[in-house]
Design a protein around this motif. Sequence first.
Motif, mmCIF file in Angstrom:
data_model
loop_
_atom_site.group_PDB
_atom_site.id
_atom_site.type_symbol
_atom_site.label_atom_id
_atom_site.label_comp_id
_atom_site.label_asym_id
_atom_site.label_seq_id
_atom_site.Cartn_x
_atom_site.Cartn_y
_atom_site.Cartn_z
ATOM 1 N N PHE A 53 0.831 -1.207 0.000
ATOM 2 C CA PHE A 53 0.000 0.000 0.000
ATOM 3 C C PHE A 53 0.870 1.264 0.000
ATOM 4 O O PHE A 53 0.563 2.232 -0.693
ATOM 5 C CB PHE A 53 -0.991 0.018 1.170
ATOM 6 N N ILE A 56 1.764 1.859 -3.445
ATOM 7 C CA ILE A 56 0.628 2.404 -4.207
ATOM 8 C C ILE A 56 0.564 3.916 -4.037
ATOM 9 O O ILE A 56 0.351 4.668 -4.989
ATOM 10 C CB ILE A 56 -0.703 1.760 -3.744
ATOM 11 N N TYR A 62 -1.989 7.058 -8.718
ATOM 12 C CA TYR A 62 -2.725 7.137 -7.454
ATOM 13 C C TYR A 62 -2.606 8.552 -6.882
ATOM 14 O O TYR A 62 -1.802 8.841 -6.012
ATOM 15 C CB TYR A 62 -2.206 6.074 -6.473
ATOM 16 N N GLY A 168 -6.860 9.474 4.005
ATOM 17 C CA GLY A 168 -6.707 8.513 2.915
ATOM 18 C C GLY A 168 -8.010 8.002 2.340
ATOM 19 O O GLY A 168 -8.021 7.061 1.572
ATOM 20 N N THR A 170 -10.085 6.271 3.836
ATOM 21 C CA THR A 170 -10.349 4.923 4.340
ATOM 22 C C THR A 170 -11.831 4.763 4.686
ATOM 23 O O THR A 170 -12.384 3.665 4.578
ATOM 24 C CB THR A 170 -9.462 4.626 5.568
ATOM 25 N N ASN A 173 -13.878 2.801 2.374
ATOM 26 C CA ASN A 173 -13.859 1.336 2.362
ATOM 27 C C ASN A 173 -15.018 0.740 3.163
ATOM 28 O O ASN A 173 -15.216 -0.466 3.156
ATOM 29 C CB ASN A 173 -12.545 0.785 2.934
ATOM 30 N N TYR A 213 -6.691 2.606 -9.822
ATOM 31 C CA TYR A 213 -6.794 1.258 -9.251
ATOM 32 C C TYR A 213 -6.338 0.174 -10.237
ATOM 33 O O TYR A 213 -6.495 -1.014 -9.973
ATOM 34 C CB TYR A 213 -8.234 1.006 -8.779
ATOM 35 N N THR A 220 -1.070 -2.528 -7.635
ATOM 36 C CA THR A 220 -2.409 -2.689 -7.052
ATOM 37 C C THR A 220 -2.870 -4.139 -7.213
ATOM 38 O O THR A 220 -3.515 -4.703 -6.321
ATOM 39 C CB THR A 220 -3.410 -1.723 -7.710
ATOM 40 N N PHE A 223 -1.160 -6.085 -4.563
ATOM 41 C CA PHE A 223 -1.809 -5.736 -3.296
ATOM 42 C C PHE A 223 -3.116 -6.527 -3.143
ATOM 43 O O PHE A 223 -3.386 -7.124 -2.093
ATOM 44 C CB PHE A 223 -2.067 -4.231 -3.308
ATOM 45 N N MET A 259 -12.924 -3.507 -6.198
ATOM 46 C CA MET A 259 -11.846 -4.409 -6.581
ATOM 47 C C MET A 259 -12.329 -5.836 -6.348
ATOM 48 O O MET A 259 -12.978 -6.132 -5.330
ATOM 49 C CB MET A 259 -10.584 -4.191 -5.741
ATOM 50 N N GLU A 289 -12.761 -5.244 -2.185
ATOM 51 C CA GLU A 289 -12.745 -3.869 -1.648
ATOM 52 C C GLU A 289 -13.802 -3.003 -2.318
ATOM 53 O O GLU A 289 -14.050 -3.122 -3.504
ATOM 54 C CB GLU A 289 -11.363 -3.228 -1.889
ATOM 55 N N SER A 291 -14.433 1.217 -2.557
ATOM 56 C CA SER A 291 -13.789 2.481 -2.249
ATOM 57 C C SER A 291 -14.753 3.572 -2.699
ATOM 58 O O SER A 291 -14.792 3.939 -3.867
ATOM 59 C CB SER A 291 -12.459 2.542 -3.002
HETATM 60 C C1 AVJ Z 1 -6.351 3.694 1.711
HETATM 61 C C2 AVJ Z 1 -7.981 2.096 1.782
HETATM 62 C C3 AVJ Z 1 -8.502 4.234 1.001
HETATM 63 O O1 AVJ Z 1 -9.397 2.599 -1.178
HETATM 64 O O2 AVJ Z 1 -8.045 3.902 -2.251
HETATM 65 C C4 AVJ Z 1 -5.516 1.598 -2.794
HETATM 66 C C5 AVJ Z 1 -6.739 1.367 -0.548
HETATM 67 N N1 AVJ Z 1 -6.937 0.002 -2.630
HETATM 68 N N2 AVJ Z 1 -5.564 0.937 -3.963
HETATM 69 C C6 AVJ Z 1 -8.278 3.108 -1.355
HETATM 70 C C7 AVJ Z 1 -6.403 1.013 -1.953
HETATM 71 C C8 AVJ Z 1 -6.406 -0.036 -3.850
HETATM 72 C C9 AVJ Z 1 -7.142 2.792 -0.396
HETATM 73 N N3 AVJ Z 1 -7.495 3.194 0.996
#
Ligand code: AVJ
Length: 346
Positions: A53, A56, A62, A168, A170, A173, A213, A220, A223, A259, A289, A291
């Motif tokens: 991460f 990333i 990103y 971020g 988060t 998520n 992504y 990614t 990851f 994802m 995931e 986002s």
């Molecule tokens: C930090 C969890 C918000 O969702 O963008 C990055 C994780 N997943 N690339 C996001 C993530 C794929 C990121 N977060």
Amino acid sequence: MNHTLIAERMEIVNCMNDTFHNDLKRDVLKGLTAAQRFIPSKYFYDTRGSNLFEEICLLPEYYLTRTELSILKDAATVIMENFQEGDLIELGSGANWKIRTLLDAAYKLYPANIRYVPVDVSESALLGASKRLLEIYPDLKVLGIVADFTQHIGQIPVERNKLFVFLGSTIGNFKEEDSNIFLKNIACLMGPDDRLLLGIDMVKPRKTLEGAYNDTQGITSEFNKNVLSVLNRKLGANFDSDHFDHIAFLNTEKERVEMHLQANCNVSAEIKGLDLSVEIKKGETIHTEISRKFSRESAEKMVNKAGLKTTRWFSDPKGWVSLVELGLQPQTYTDLKEKQEVENGK
Ligand code: AVJ
């Protein structure tokens, strides 16, 4: 739970030892047997996952990390005014350096008396980052909490002034219900003068979002696939990550990037630790995931519903990322106090 005094200025509380493994078992059993299979994204973040991460965050596609960092730099002084002493609590702190912008601003303004309280599932990331911060800021104290902040929010100390930081995007998520519960839980820890700084990623053109992504270096993808090695290692599973492809796309209707891991052949896997075998057909996906991406309206709606109000709104010139400063709605504070008084039998 165990407390460790690492250095004179640093203490670590570990809440993960007892519960994390059982949570993983429960969640994976539920997720791998569901019609749309899923694995909660919090299990990405073992040591390798946290490191991937971090990679990333540096990718050209990103935009999120570097944009948020530039907003933070511009807003840091304004944010840290009136925060001379108290706990700076960062949820999901990881190994990142964003908090330095706020600490730099505070120490420039006054001989601040701040305790940094990082909360993260990854002990390695938390320890590494905290030790570096102690070296940089000779007056800083650290209370590290190794915890799942969706579960162990009660471990966060509440006695002092508090500035919560949740960066971020988060929050993106979390499903809508979960983000509501999470924000309400934080609101419950807040006093009338405490604040929450929330980083959110905004809706933007599909190309930009999907590019972020689906990076060309495939980090990614690594990851995403790493979550299978987490299951292999922690649950004795035998997934072969070559049998899955990384896919990530914008779900316009739900305003979120999703994802998945898509099986590129028929997969039979055994998860010894769960006494489970699964047959995954070619083309089927495991959802790993969400986002969520926000508009100003959807963000305001989310925070208002949790009893919070926007006190300041910071953004980059393109409006790609926002940093929202939140406080309690006055009514929330009155309600919470009354509730506490009832609970305390007053
Ligand atoms: C930090 C969890 C918000 O969702 O963008 C990055 C994780 N997943 N690339 C996001 C993530 C794929 C990121 N977060």
